[in-house]
Design an enzyme around this catalytic site. Structure first.
Site, mmCIF file in Angstrom:
data_model
loop_
_atom_site.group_PDB
_atom_site.id
_atom_site.type_symbol
_atom_site.label_atom_id
_atom_site.label_comp_id
_atom_site.label_asym_id
_atom_site.label_seq_id
_atom_site.Cartn_x
_atom_site.Cartn_y
_atom_site.Cartn_z
ATOM 1 N N TYR A 164 0.899 -1.204 0.165
ATOM 2 C CA TYR A 164 -0.032 0.052 -0.221
ATOM 3 C C TYR A 164 0.780 1.293 -0.021
ATOM 4 O O TYR A 164 1.784 1.248 0.867
ATOM 5 C CB TYR A 164 -0.970 0.047 1.146
ATOM 6 C CG TYR A 164 -1.629 1.410 1.370
ATOM 7 C CD1 TYR A 164 -2.855 1.666 0.591
ATOM 8 C CD2 TYR A 164 -1.244 2.244 2.454
ATOM 9 C CE1 TYR A 164 -3.207 2.822 0.683
ATOM 10 C CE2 TYR A 164 -1.858 3.391 2.564
ATOM 11 C CZ TYR A 164 -2.922 3.979 1.653
ATOM 12 O OH TYR A 164 -3.525 5.042 1.693
ATOM 13 N N HIS A 194 -3.203 16.250 -2.801
ATOM 14 C CA HIS A 194 -3.638 16.422 -1.416
ATOM 15 C C HIS A 194 -3.428 17.989 -0.773
ATOM 16 O O HIS A 194 -3.744 18.278 0.097
ATOM 17 C CB HIS A 194 -2.940 15.523 -0.684
ATOM 18 C CG HIS A 194 -3.363 14.116 -0.533
ATOM 19 N ND1 HIS A 194 -3.649 13.529 -1.979
ATOM 20 C CD2 HIS A 194 -3.655 13.248 0.327
ATOM 21 C CE1 HIS A 194 -4.046 12.486 -1.703
ATOM 22 N NE2 HIS A 194 -4.148 12.125 -0.440
ATOM 23 N N ASN A 307 2.290 12.264 5.813
ATOM 24 C CA ASN A 307 1.317 11.282 6.632
ATOM 25 C C ASN A 307 1.716 11.438 8.096
ATOM 26 O O ASN A 307 2.867 11.060 8.481
ATOM 27 C CB ASN A 307 1.549 9.909 6.080
ATOM 28 C CG ASN A 307 0.198 9.004 6.384
ATOM 29 O OD1 ASN A 307 0.209 7.712 6.641
ATOM 30 N ND2 ASN A 307 -1.080 9.515 6.358
ATOM 31 N N TYR A 395 -14.605 34.645 46.145
ATOM 32 C CA TYR A 395 -13.979 33.427 45.498
ATOM 33 C C TYR A 395 -13.134 33.555 44.386
ATOM 34 O O TYR A 395 -12.087 32.983 44.527
ATOM 35 C CB TYR A 395 -14.926 32.301 44.855
ATOM 36 C CG TYR A 395 -16.068 31.679 45.880
ATOM 37 C CD1 TYR A 395 -15.956 31.985 47.276
ATOM 38 C CD2 TYR A 395 -16.910 30.911 45.276
ATOM 39 C CE1 TYR A 395 -16.798 31.212 48.138
ATOM 40 C CE2 TYR A 395 -17.983 30.109 46.346
ATOM 41 C CZ TYR A 395 -17.797 30.456 47.620
ATOM 42 O OH TYR A 395 -18.890 29.633 48.368
ATOM 43 N N ARG A 398 -10.205 34.363 46.962
ATOM 44 C CA ARG A 398 -9.990 33.311 47.705
ATOM 45 C C ARG A 398 -9.489 31.844 47.387
ATOM 46 O O ARG A 398 -8.742 31.026 47.654
ATOM 47 C CB ARG A 398 -11.105 33.103 48.911
ATOM 48 C CG ARG A 398 -10.822 32.267 50.160
ATOM 49 C CD ARG A 398 -12.014 31.866 50.846
ATOM 50 N NE ARG A 398 -13.143 32.673 50.705
ATOM 51 C CZ ARG A 398 -14.534 32.252 50.863
ATOM 52 N NH1 ARG A 398 -14.744 31.066 51.622
ATOM 53 N NH2 ARG A 398 -15.426 33.071 50.737
ATOM 54 N N PHE A 444 -1.379 7.277 12.518
ATOM 55 C CA PHE A 444 -1.691 8.790 12.030
ATOM 56 C C PHE A 444 -2.637 9.365 12.463
ATOM 57 O O PHE A 444 -3.149 10.703 12.301
ATOM 58 C CB PHE A 444 -1.662 8.795 10.446
ATOM 59 C CG PHE A 444 -2.738 7.507 9.977
ATOM 60 C CD1 PHE A 444 -4.059 7.707 10.284
ATOM 61 C CD2 PHE A 444 -2.369 6.378 9.091
ATOM 62 C CE1 PHE A 444 -5.097 6.655 9.903
ATOM 63 C CE2 PHE A 444 -3.292 5.557 8.710
ATOM 64 C CZ PHE A 444 -4.660 5.454 9.055
ATOM 65 N N GLU A 529 -11.574 6.530 5.642
ATOM 66 C CA GLU A 529 -11.336 7.343 6.621
ATOM 67 C C GLU A 529 -12.817 7.687 7.404
ATOM 68 O O GLU A 529 -13.076 8.752 7.379
ATOM 69 C CB GLU A 529 -10.641 8.702 6.460
ATOM 70 C CG GLU A 529 -9.288 8.348 5.765
ATOM 71 C CD GLU A 529 -8.559 9.536 5.037
ATOM 72 O OE1 GLU A 529 -9.141 10.751 5.341
ATOM 73 O OE2 GLU A 529 -7.475 9.452 4.389
#
Length: 657
Positions: A164, A194, A307, A395, A398, A444, A529
């Protein structure tokens, strides 16, 4: 012979200059002449004489005088832009962001190196690399690991094994086998396709961090990149040649594919690139100007470069370091406010925090004790109300150790997780040289840093939320016993009225930003994905929340210092007076209303540069050294109040934030 790279309406032209006495105007005309010559229609001009233009430097965008000699106005091989009259700017010219302009004057090529081995990078290291303080080189061990990993890839290619991303397509195309003679084209096509991000480019500091972190991951030796290519990437980093990387486009699933692809695209000589020498220009020209050649991707190398979770993690490093800095300084600002509001120090007693021994809470209470009224640092302001009839404070005063404390512990947790991610292999497939094989997995996926940064935003936001309430107490005369909105002649003057509104607006905006992005997921890549982290947005919004925290605390710091003006001639403790003096070195007191935004920005800069911490920390550490009790043996099973007292004074290492 000097040479200049000139941008004219989308074209980059290399213009040699035989005579350095020639002028900027000559350079502009010569560039336009060459532009017209290269256009079939002469670019719409009858001749060069018909063209009216301005010339500006790409570096800083400063306009040049056409009559200045080139040898005076420009450096050799500098990049300039010819803006033709009627054109606002060439349509594909990317002006430097304001942050980039600031860096031009600050950047100096570093002389020191950091050796990367893929295993020992810290968040501080990466931030310093981003600031341009170091160059990079690999350790000998890392070089050997990279070479061994590449040998596995070369063997796969030689044996024509189907693997792959090496001999197949990607995602849904994983079953498509690619011919051997197309494998290099496959990698370049991957990077090109990409590179589809949008939005503003990362500023130079963040792009440097991104590139440095990618180098660190590749140095681990599980990516299959060749040592030759990795060294080319390092040379680009060391020359500060930084590709155009849009900040939006990653879902944090198969890592940060879009931003890392833009990063790789620039290294191949395509797309845009920035350097201190050139500003924004076409990548091939920027590389050439620095004596570098574009990378030619070998099989698997495109995938190796794109990647991983490096954008989430590099932005996360900046976030966690800035969060650490502002959390420390929030204690100092709050202590100053407590003094102005005439609060008590009793809530910070050692025994109170010893019986709820969270490290962050103990450390914050300790800092308050070290800064406020004590035998070490007496306070005239504290002495002035020693016998008042108040029993306890609100508060927001404190409970600072409890609220600030958990923010500190959150930061410590996130820093540990991000540090692990910095030194993790997040590729796919992974190359295991010791086994001589590649294995597909899911390292990844960005869920780890995404969840951590969502948590960081939520934790750090509370520092702004409680600070805004303290600003309200400072501005409200019924709560502060000070003039309304901290200014004389109220009505004629509005003082801090709208500065408080600004703080409220920032806090409200951050509440929406604190909604965790990592609880969302959209299926992408044709359901390959099918679960994503949305970590890129988690990182970007964490940074925005932290910036809001810094700005709110800057307003509180100004308000507290203004409050002191109304308590004079009384003085606070020595360390807090030092903080007051620091603020007054950049912002004068408000006698009457004036333009306030620059003062807020000046105080913000003090916090970002950690100057407030720098002036107060020596007193905090001196107090610490003077309050470490003598060591006494304690039974391992004993859990007494005395043992907790020692814990509160001698802070555990995990609490050193």
């Amino acid at each position: 012979m000097p040479r200049y790279t000139v941008h004219v309406r989308g074209e980059w032209l290399a213009v040699p200059c035989k005579d350095a006495q020639l002028t900027v105007g000559w350079l502009g005309r010569e560039a336009v002449r060459r532009y017209i010559k290269n256009k079939p229609d002469n670019g719409g001009f009858a001749s060069v004489d018909d063209v009216h233009f301005l010339v500006r430097r790409c570096k800083g965008l400063g306009l040049l005088d056409n009559e200045d000699p080139l040898e005076v106005a420009l450096e050799d091989n500098e990049f300039v832009e010819v803006v033709i009259e009627g054109d606002a700017m060439s349509p594909d010219f990317i002006p430097s962001q304001p942050e980039g302009v600031y860096l031009y004057s600050k950047y100096r090529e570093p002389e020191k190196y950091i050796e990367l081995d893929g295993d020992s990078l810290t968040t501080e290291d990466l931030v310093n690399l981003g600031k341009g303080r170091y160059k990079i080189k690999l350790t000998p061990t890392a070089e050997k690991k990279v070479q061994k990993s590449r040998e596995v890839i070369d063997s796969i290619i030689k044996e024509k094994t189907v693997v792959y991303g090496i001999t197949t397509g990607f995602g849904k195309f994983a079953r498509t086998v690619i011919p051997i003679n197309k494998l290099e084209e496959l990698q370049l096509n991957l990077v090109r396709s990409h590179s589809s991000g949008v939005g503003k480019p990362l500023i130079p500091e963040r792009c440097r961090m991104l590139l440095a972190l990618r180098i660190n991951v590749l140095a681990k030796g599980y990516s299959g990149i060749s040592l030759e290519t990795l060294k080319q990437v390092i040379e680009a980093f060391n020359a500060s040649c930084l590709p155009y990387v849009p900040e939006k486009g990653t879902v944090g699933a198969s890592g940060d594919l879009a931003p890392l692809s833009h990063l790789a695209l620039g290294l191949t000589g395509e797309g845009k690139m920035w350097s201190p020498k050139s500003g924004w220009a076409d990548a091939k020209y920027v590389l050439e100007a620095h004596g570098l050649k574009p990378i030619v991707l070998k099989p698997k190398e495109g995938l190796a470069l794109i990647n991983g979770t490096q954008m989430i993690t590099s932005l996360g490093c900046e976030a966690v370091e800035r969060a650490s800095a502002i959390a420390r300084q929030a204690d100092i600002v709050a202590a100053l406010t407590l003094e102005v509001l005439k609060g008590t120090t009793k809530a910070f007693d050692t025994d109170i925090h010893a019986v709820r021994p969270h490290p962050g809470q103990i450390e914050v209470a300790f800092r308050f004790r070290s800064l406020l009224d004590s035998d070490h640092h007496p306070s005239e302001i504290a002495e002035s109300h020693r016998f008042c009839d108040r029993v306890q404070d609100a508060y927001t005063l404190r409970c600072c150790p409890q609220v600030h404390g958990v923010a500190n512990d959150t930061i410590a947790f996130v820093k540990k997780l991000i540090t692990t991610e910095l030194n993790s292999a997040t590729d796919n497939p992974m190359v295991f040289a010791s086994r001589g094989e590649t294995i597909s997995g899911g390292n990844f996926h960005g869920e780890y840093p995404a969840k951590a940064l969502d948590y960081l935003a939520i934790g750090v936001h509370e520092l702004a939320a409680i600070s805004e309430r303290r600003i309200e107490r400072l501005c409200n005369p019924s709560l502060s016993e000070l003039p309304a909105f901290l200014v004389a002649e109220g009505g004629l003057n509005s003082g801090f009225m709208i500065a408080h509104c600004t703080a409220a607006a920032l806090v409200s905006e951050s509440k929406a930003l604190c909604h965790p992005s990592s609880v969302d997921s959209l299926s992408t890549s044709a359901a390959t994905e099918d679960h994503v982290s949305m970590g890129g947005w988690a990182a970007r919004k964490a940074l925005r929340v932290i910036e809001h925290v810094e700005q709110v605390l800057a307003i509180e710091l100004l308000a507290a210092c203004q409050g002191i003006e109304f308590l004079r001639p009384l003085r606070t403790t020595t360390p807090l007076e030092k903080v007051y003096d620091l603020v007054r070195s950049v912002v004068r007191p408000w006698i009457k209303d004036r333009f306030m935004a620059p003062d807020i920005e000046a105080a913000h800069r003090l916090l970002v540069d950690q100057q407030v911490w720098e002036v107060a920390s020596p007193y905090i550490e001196k107090y610490r050294m003077e309050h470490i009790p003598e060591s006494r043996p304690v039974s391992p099973t004993a859990f007494s109040l005395e043992s907790l007292r020692r814990k509160s004074s001698s802070i555990p290492e995990s609490a050193e934030l």
